[in-house]
Scaffold this motif. Sequence first.
Motif, PDB file in Angstrom:
ATOM      1  N   PRO A 235      -1.660  -3.441 -64.475  1.00 26.01           N
ATOM      2  CA  PRO A 235      -1.980  -2.386 -65.549  1.00 26.01           C
ATOM      3  C   PRO A 235      -3.200  -2.969 -66.396  1.00 26.01           C
ATOM      4  CG  PRO A 235       0.079  -3.197 -65.990  1.00 26.01           C
ATOM      5  CD  PRO A 235      -0.404  -4.126 -64.797  1.00 26.01           C
ATOM      6  N   CYS A 236      -4.095  -2.113 -66.952  1.00 21.68           N
ATOM      7  CA  CYS A 236      -4.910  -2.469 -67.932  1.00 21.68           C
ATOM      8  C   CYS A 236      -4.162  -2.657 -69.254  1.00 21.68           C
ATOM      9  CB  CYS A 236      -5.771  -1.257 -68.296  1.00 21.68           C
ATOM     10  SG  CYS A 236      -6.921  -1.190 -69.584  1.00 21.68           S
ATOM     11  N   PRO A 237      -4.650  -3.829 -69.916  1.00 17.76           N
ATOM     12  CA  PRO A 237      -4.009  -4.421 -71.059  1.00 17.76           C
ATOM     13  C   PRO A 237      -4.053  -3.177 -72.282  1.00 17.76           C
ATOM     14  CG  PRO A 237      -5.900  -5.681 -70.792  1.00 17.76           C
ATOM     15  CD  PRO A 237      -5.749  -4.700 -69.632  1.00 17.76           C
ATOM     16  N   LYS A 238      -5.155  -2.282 -72.112  1.00 19.61           N
ATOM     17  CA  LYS A 238      -5.255  -1.303 -73.213  1.00 19.61           C
ATOM     18  C   LYS A 238      -4.655  -0.123 -73.181  1.00 19.61           C
ATOM     19  CE  LYS A 238      -9.298  -3.668 -75.314  1.00 19.61           C
ATOM     20  NZ  LYS A 238     -10.783  -3.425 -75.786  1.00 19.61           N
ATOM     21  N   CYS A 239      -4.905   0.449 -71.762  1.00 24.52           N
ATOM     22  CA  CYS A 239      -4.528   1.814 -71.428  1.00 24.52           C
ATOM     23  C   CYS A 239      -3.267   1.964 -70.667  1.00 24.52           C
ATOM     24  CB  CYS A 239      -5.293   2.850 -71.024  1.00 24.52           C
ATOM     25  SG  CYS A 239      -5.983   2.634 -69.250  1.00 24.52           S
ATOM     26  N   ASN A 240      -2.873   0.566 -69.938  1.00 21.98           N
ATOM     27  CA  ASN A 240      -1.631   0.556 -69.047  1.00 21.98           C
ATOM     28  C   ASN A 240      -2.043   1.334 -67.462  1.00 21.98           C
ATOM     29  OD1 ASN A 240       0.686  -0.965 -69.061  1.00 21.98           O
ATOM     30  ND2 ASN A 240       1.891   0.687 -69.482  1.00 21.98           N
ATOM     31  N   PHE A 255     -12.139  -4.135 -63.476  1.00 23.35           N
ATOM     32  CA  PHE A 255     -12.436  -3.235 -64.724  1.00 23.35           C
ATOM     33  C   PHE A 255     -11.500  -1.962 -64.804  1.00 23.35           C
ATOM     34  CE2 PHE A 255     -14.638   0.478 -62.900  1.00 23.35           C
ATOM     35  CZ  PHE A 255     -14.757   0.337 -61.425  1.00 23.35           C
ATOM     36  N   CYS A 256     -11.461  -1.315 -65.773  1.00 24.33           N
ATOM     37  CA  CYS A 256     -10.568  -0.243 -66.010  1.00 24.33           C
ATOM     38  C   CYS A 256     -11.363   1.032 -65.843  1.00 24.33           C
ATOM     39  CB  CYS A 256      -9.632  -0.407 -67.252  1.00 24.33           C
ATOM     40  SG  CYS A 256      -8.891   1.246 -67.523  1.00 24.33           S
ATOM     41  N   PRO A 257     -11.238   1.747 -64.869  1.00 23.95           N
ATOM     42  CA  PRO A 257     -12.098   3.133 -64.730  1.00 23.95           C
ATOM     43  C   PRO A 257     -11.938   4.184 -65.809  1.00 23.95           C
ATOM     44  CG  PRO A 257     -10.712   2.368 -62.603  1.00 23.95           C
ATOM     45  CD  PRO A 257     -10.318   1.643 -63.632  1.00 23.95           C
ATOM     46  N   HIS A 258     -10.664   3.857 -66.689  1.00 20.47           N
ATOM     47  CA  HIS A 258     -10.439   4.795 -67.574  1.00 20.47           C
ATOM     48  C   HIS A 258     -11.115   4.511 -68.853  1.00 20.47           C
ATOM     49  CE1 HIS A 258      -8.262   7.538 -70.228  1.00 20.47           C
ATOM     50  NE2 HIS A 258      -7.772   6.720 -70.917  1.00 20.47           N
ATOM     51  N   CYS A 259     -10.974   3.321 -69.518  1.00 20.35           N
ATOM     52  CA  CYS A 259     -11.367   2.338 -70.623  1.00 20.35           C
ATOM     53  C   CYS A 259     -13.091   2.357 -70.499  1.00 20.35           C
ATOM     54  CB  CYS A 259     -10.700   1.242 -70.835  1.00 20.35           C
ATOM     55  SG  CYS A 259      -8.883   1.425 -71.214  1.00 20.35           S
ATOM     56  N   GLN A 260     -13.322   2.160 -69.350  1.00 20.76           N
ATOM     57  CA  GLN A 260     -14.833   1.793 -69.135  1.00 20.76           C
ATOM     58  C   GLN A 260     -15.462   2.683 -68.621  1.00 20.76           C
ATOM     59  OE1 GLN A 260     -13.494  -2.375 -67.448  1.00 20.76           O
ATOM     60  NE2 GLN A 260     -15.744  -2.734 -68.049  1.00 20.76           N
TER      61      GLN A 260
HETATM   62 ZN   LIG Z   1      -7.697   1.033 -69.601  1.00 24.44          ZN
END
Ligand SMILES: [Zn+2]
Length: 261
Positions: A235-240, A255-260
């Motif tokens: 999971p993304c370390p920022k948004c999980n 990459f994280c499609p949600h945070c980036q």
């Molecule tokens: Zn994220």
Amino acid sequence: MPELPDVECFKMYLDDTSLHQEIVATEVPDPGILDGISARPFQMCLQGESMEATSRHGKFLFVHLKSPPCLVLHFGMTGYLDYARSNELPKHARVVFRFAGNGRLAYVCQRKLGRVTITDDREAFLQSHQLGPDALDEQLTDRGLAERFAGRRSAIKSAMMDQSMLAGVGNIYADEILFQAGIAPHRRVFELDDQAWRTIFRAMHRVLQTAIRKGAEVSRFPPTYLLRRRGQDGPCPKCNRQLKTTRLGGRRTCFCPHCQQ
Ligand SMILES: [Zn+2]
């Protein structure tokens, strides 16, 4: 693969272990690692010299000797330095500098993609290798960075890894910098506005300097860093949310499609 933070750590390691000692012998167990010079003249250049100072540009480490020329080390995919006061050599030692007083510095490179050479002129070397400014160059500003890249149609990640545009950032750190900047790696360069460049520039400094402070050891990076999770499909370390792994310009990209965006 050694990128700017790794090479900066090799530089500090060499500074701590190998400066100001007479080189009494240089061994080249694998002359194929030498670039543009054969073993004998290379050994002659170093005989009786000492390593007096170091400087880094991008992924290249320059070792300034008592008198010119200057030694140049590039670490390829798997290179590193190993100093010891012993005759035993690490496996895959390609060049060994033996110092008066029993110490030795080995340039180790398992996959032989690194290069060792000498140059009379550091600036000419940078030009002939078409290297852009170092990513941590004090003269470089966010505006200067934007101007260098202006109008390019390539993806931002591919552009950042182009050593002729910016020297030092490779596949791993490009992913981290863009993650910290919140910019998707496939965004086209010409789509980025001034605010995006400012964000990328600041993230680049923060990430590279943090990595250097942590000895370029990913396990010591802050918990919010992507590199700790990269390769685990975690999971993304920022948004999980789930991280995404894809290929961009032939290189593995996380990459994280949600945070980036
Ligand atoms: Zn994220």
